[in-house]
Design an enzyme around this catalytic site. Structure first.
Site, short mmCIF file in Angstrom:
data_model
loop_
_atom_site.label_atom_id
_atom_site.label_comp_id
_atom_site.label_asym_id
_atom_site.label_seq_id
_atom_site.Cartn_x
_atom_site.Cartn_y
_atom_site.Cartn_z
N HIS A 34 13.07 -0.78 -4.31
CA HIS A 34 12.71 -0.85 -2.88
C HIS A 34 13.01 -2.21 -2.27
O HIS A 34 12.78 -2.43 -1.09
CB HIS A 34 11.22 -0.57 -2.70
CG HIS A 34 10.34 -1.70 -3.17
ND1 HIS A 34 10.02 -1.88 -4.49
CD2 HIS A 34 9.76 -2.71 -2.50
CE1 HIS A 34 9.26 -2.94 -4.61
NE2 HIS A 34 9.08 -3.49 -3.42
C1 UD1 Z 1 6.62 -4.95 1.29
C2 UD1 Z 1 6.75 -6.39 0.86
C3 UD1 Z 1 7.34 -6.44 -0.55
C4 UD1 Z 1 6.57 -5.58 -1.52
C5 UD1 Z 1 6.41 -4.18 -0.97
C6 UD1 Z 1 5.49 -3.39 -1.86
C7 UD1 Z 1 7.18 -8.08 2.60
C8 UD1 Z 1 8.20 -8.96 3.18
N1 UD1 Z 1 7.62 -7.14 1.73
O1 UD1 Z 1 7.94 -4.41 1.35
O2 UD1 Z 1 7.31 -7.77 -1.01
O3 UD1 Z 1 7.25 -5.54 -2.74
O4 UD1 Z 1 5.84 -4.24 0.35
O5 UD1 Z 1 5.71 -2.04 -1.78
O6 UD1 Z 1 6.03 -8.22 2.88
N2 UD1 Z 1 6.99 2.22 5.37
C9 UD1 Z 1 6.41 3.45 5.50
N3 UD1 Z 1 5.07 3.55 5.20
C10 UD1 Z 1 4.33 2.51 4.80
C11 UD1 Z 1 4.95 1.26 4.68
C12 UD1 Z 1 6.28 1.13 4.95
O7 UD1 Z 1 7.03 4.43 5.87
O8 UD1 Z 1 3.13 2.68 4.55
C13 UD1 Z 1 8.45 2.10 5.62
C14 UD1 Z 1 8.78 1.74 7.06
O9 UD1 Z 1 9.96 2.38 7.39
C15 UD1 Z 1 9.01 0.24 6.98
C16 UD1 Z 1 9.60 0.06 5.59
O10 UD1 Z 1 8.96 1.05 4.79
O11 UD1 Z 1 9.88 -0.21 7.98
C17 UD1 Z 1 9.37 -1.31 5.00
O12 UD1 Z 1 7.99 -1.66 5.01
P1 UD1 Z 1 7.53 -3.21 4.96
O13 UD1 Z 1 6.06 -3.28 4.82
O14 UD1 Z 1 8.16 -3.97 6.07
O15 UD1 Z 1 8.22 -3.73 3.66
P2 UD1 Z 1 8.25 -3.12 2.18
O16 UD1 Z 1 9.65 -2.77 1.87
O17 UD1 Z 1 7.21 -2.09 2.03
N1 UDP Z 2 3.14 2.12 -8.09
C1 UDP Z 2 2.40 3.27 -7.81
N2 UDP Z 2 3.09 4.42 -7.47
C2 UDP Z 2 4.45 4.46 -7.37
C3 UDP Z 2 5.18 3.27 -7.65
C4 UDP Z 2 4.49 2.12 -7.98
O1 UDP Z 2 1.17 3.27 -7.89
O2 UDP Z 2 5.00 5.53 -7.05
C5 UDP Z 2 2.41 0.88 -8.42
C6 UDP Z 2 2.82 0.21 -9.71
O3 UDP Z 2 2.05 0.68 -10.79
C7 UDP Z 2 2.56 -1.27 -9.42
C8 UDP Z 2 2.73 -1.40 -7.94
O4 UDP Z 2 2.72 -0.07 -7.41
O5 UDP Z 2 1.22 -1.63 -9.75
C9 UDP Z 2 4.03 -2.07 -7.62
O6 UDP Z 2 4.24 -2.03 -6.24
P1 UDP Z 2 5.66 -2.24 -5.59
O7 UDP Z 2 6.72 -1.98 -6.56
O8 UDP Z 2 5.66 -1.46 -4.32
O9 UDP Z 2 5.61 -3.78 -5.16
P2 UDP Z 2 5.98 -5.16 -5.90
O10 UDP Z 2 5.20 -5.25 -7.15
O11 UDP Z 2 7.46 -5.17 -6.10
O12 UDP Z 2 5.60 -6.17 -4.88
#
Ligand code: UD1
Ligand code: UDP
Length: 356
Positions: free
Chosen positions: A204
């Protein structure tokens, strides 16, 4: 002491859950401030329900947006709450925009800031998370470093030793607290897959999935691995990545099973029984290391070098050829590495550190 725990995304909810439990256990006066950065049911609420966490006292419902817009809205919203509640300290965890906004809002109000998971560095400034980490660490009064290596990094950046506590990573606490419960679920049966007979994928990261060529390459590499080992490939797809597959019209050959993001207990089950995990997630690199499952990280660098040092993880980037080579090498290895992320008592040390 009054404490505000600021969180907003899936990994922060999971990694803060042991800290929240420890606050409850030790009778600290705390409240949860949720920025609303993640808001879809399966990225947010599901974890509160599954991990039986108390409701957030505030949810700013900031949602998605460009970095400046999202962080700016959080900053304004957090500031308002902190001015009203006047906690003595705030606690943030990790490297998201929520963490940057929380640390910055609090330090400007003269409120003590604790940063959980301090001192991680990828030294890759194209990653938004790298900017957030550095900023949050340098705004914080108390830095909870998961490992000695992270402490060394902070010392190297001029942060006084007296402000650094090496605690272990709270993900170890979360894994230990939940693995038994996870094993009681029928996750594999429901997906009709067998232990050690599938590959689990998560990807992601902005720099991977927001680039159409890089993301298409990554998915091609994943398909080739499924074919090479002749086993199912399961990819619980993050909403950002799902959106990009559609937007870029990336064609896949149907061999990857894309499923919605799953609950934490289901994900722990999927990880612990996988033959191999391919990921660009930070938390997943740690969890596979803790669970003794080989991991290939689809990135060119990592802020979790401890996993490379102990031998649980290799960096492949996103070129199919390198992904294949790393997968073979990881599968041939002994899985006898030692978990470098602590003993599962990080949350206790963090709460104690905030009190002192
Ligand atoms: C964010 C964090 C990243 C983390 C990740 C965990 C930042 C800069 N990035 O990335 O470090 O690894 O969360 O998962 O803070 N969206 C949904 N539903 C949600 C959330 C997001 O549909 O509940 C979609 C939206 O289209 C949004 C996109 O995901 O534009 C990105 O969401 P965003 O929170 O900006 O960044 P992540 O990629 O989730
Ligand atoms: N995770 C989850 N369901 C999923 C994928 C990931 O519960 O379908 C959990 C995973 O066990 C870990 C956390 O989400 O604890 C990692 O989150 P993510 O990869 O979104 O963020 P990052 O760690 O890269 O910031």
């Amino acid at each position: 002491m009054t404490l505000s725990i600021i969180l907003g995304t899936r990994p922060e909810i999971i990694k803060m859950s042991p800290v929240i439990r420890e606050c409850q256990r030790s009778g600290i006066d705390y409240f949860i401030l949720h920025t609303g950065q993640h808001y879809s049911y399966n990225m947010d609420r599901v974890f509160f329900e599954e991990l039986k966490l108390p409701e957030a006292k505030y949810n700013l419902e900031v949602g998605s947006g460009a970095h400046g817009e999202q962080t700016g809205k959080m900053l304004a919203g957090i500031e308002k709450v902190l001015m009203k509640e006047k906690p003595e300290a705030v606690l943030v965890q990790g490297d998201t925009n929520t963490v940057l906004a929380g640390a910055l809002a609090a330090v400007k109000l003269g409120i003590k800031v604790g940063h959980v998971e301090a001192g991680l560095r990828s030294y890759d400034r194209r990653m938004p998370e790298e900017i957030n980490r550095v900023m949050a660490d340098h705004c914080s009064d108390i830095l909870f470093a998961p490992t000695e290596k992270c402490k060394e990094t902070l010392l190297g950046e001029g942060i006084p030793e007296s402000r650094i506590h090496v605690t272990g990573n709270t993900i170890v606490d979360a894994v230990y607290q939940n693995l038994k419960l996870a094993k009681e679920k029928n996750t594999l049966e429901e997906l009709d897959i067998k232990p050690k007979n599938y590959i689990l994928v998560t990807a992601h990261r902005q720099e991977n999935v927001d680039d159409p060529v890089r993301f298409a390459n990554l998915l091609k590499g994943v398909e080739e691995l499924g074919e090479e080992f002749n086993i199912p490939v399961i990819y619980p797809i993050h909403p950002r990545s799902k959106k990009r597959v559609q937007e870029f019209r990336i064609k896949t050959d149907g061999s990857i099973r894309f499923i919605d993001p799953v609950e934490f207990l289901d994900f722990l089950n999927l990880e612990s029984s996988a033959r191999l995990v391919l990921t660009d997630s930070g938390g997943v690199q740690e969890e596979t290391c803790i669970l003794g499952v080989p991991c290939v990280t689809l990135r060119d660098n990592t802020e979790r070098p401890e996993t490379i040092d102990v031998g649980s993880n290799m960096l492949s980037g996103t070129e199919p050829e390198m992904m294949m080579e790393c997968a073979h090498r990881m599968l041939e290895k002994e899985k006898d590495w030692i978990n470098p992320f602590g003993d599962g008592k990080a949350a206790q040390r963090i709460v104690k550190g905030m009190r002192s």
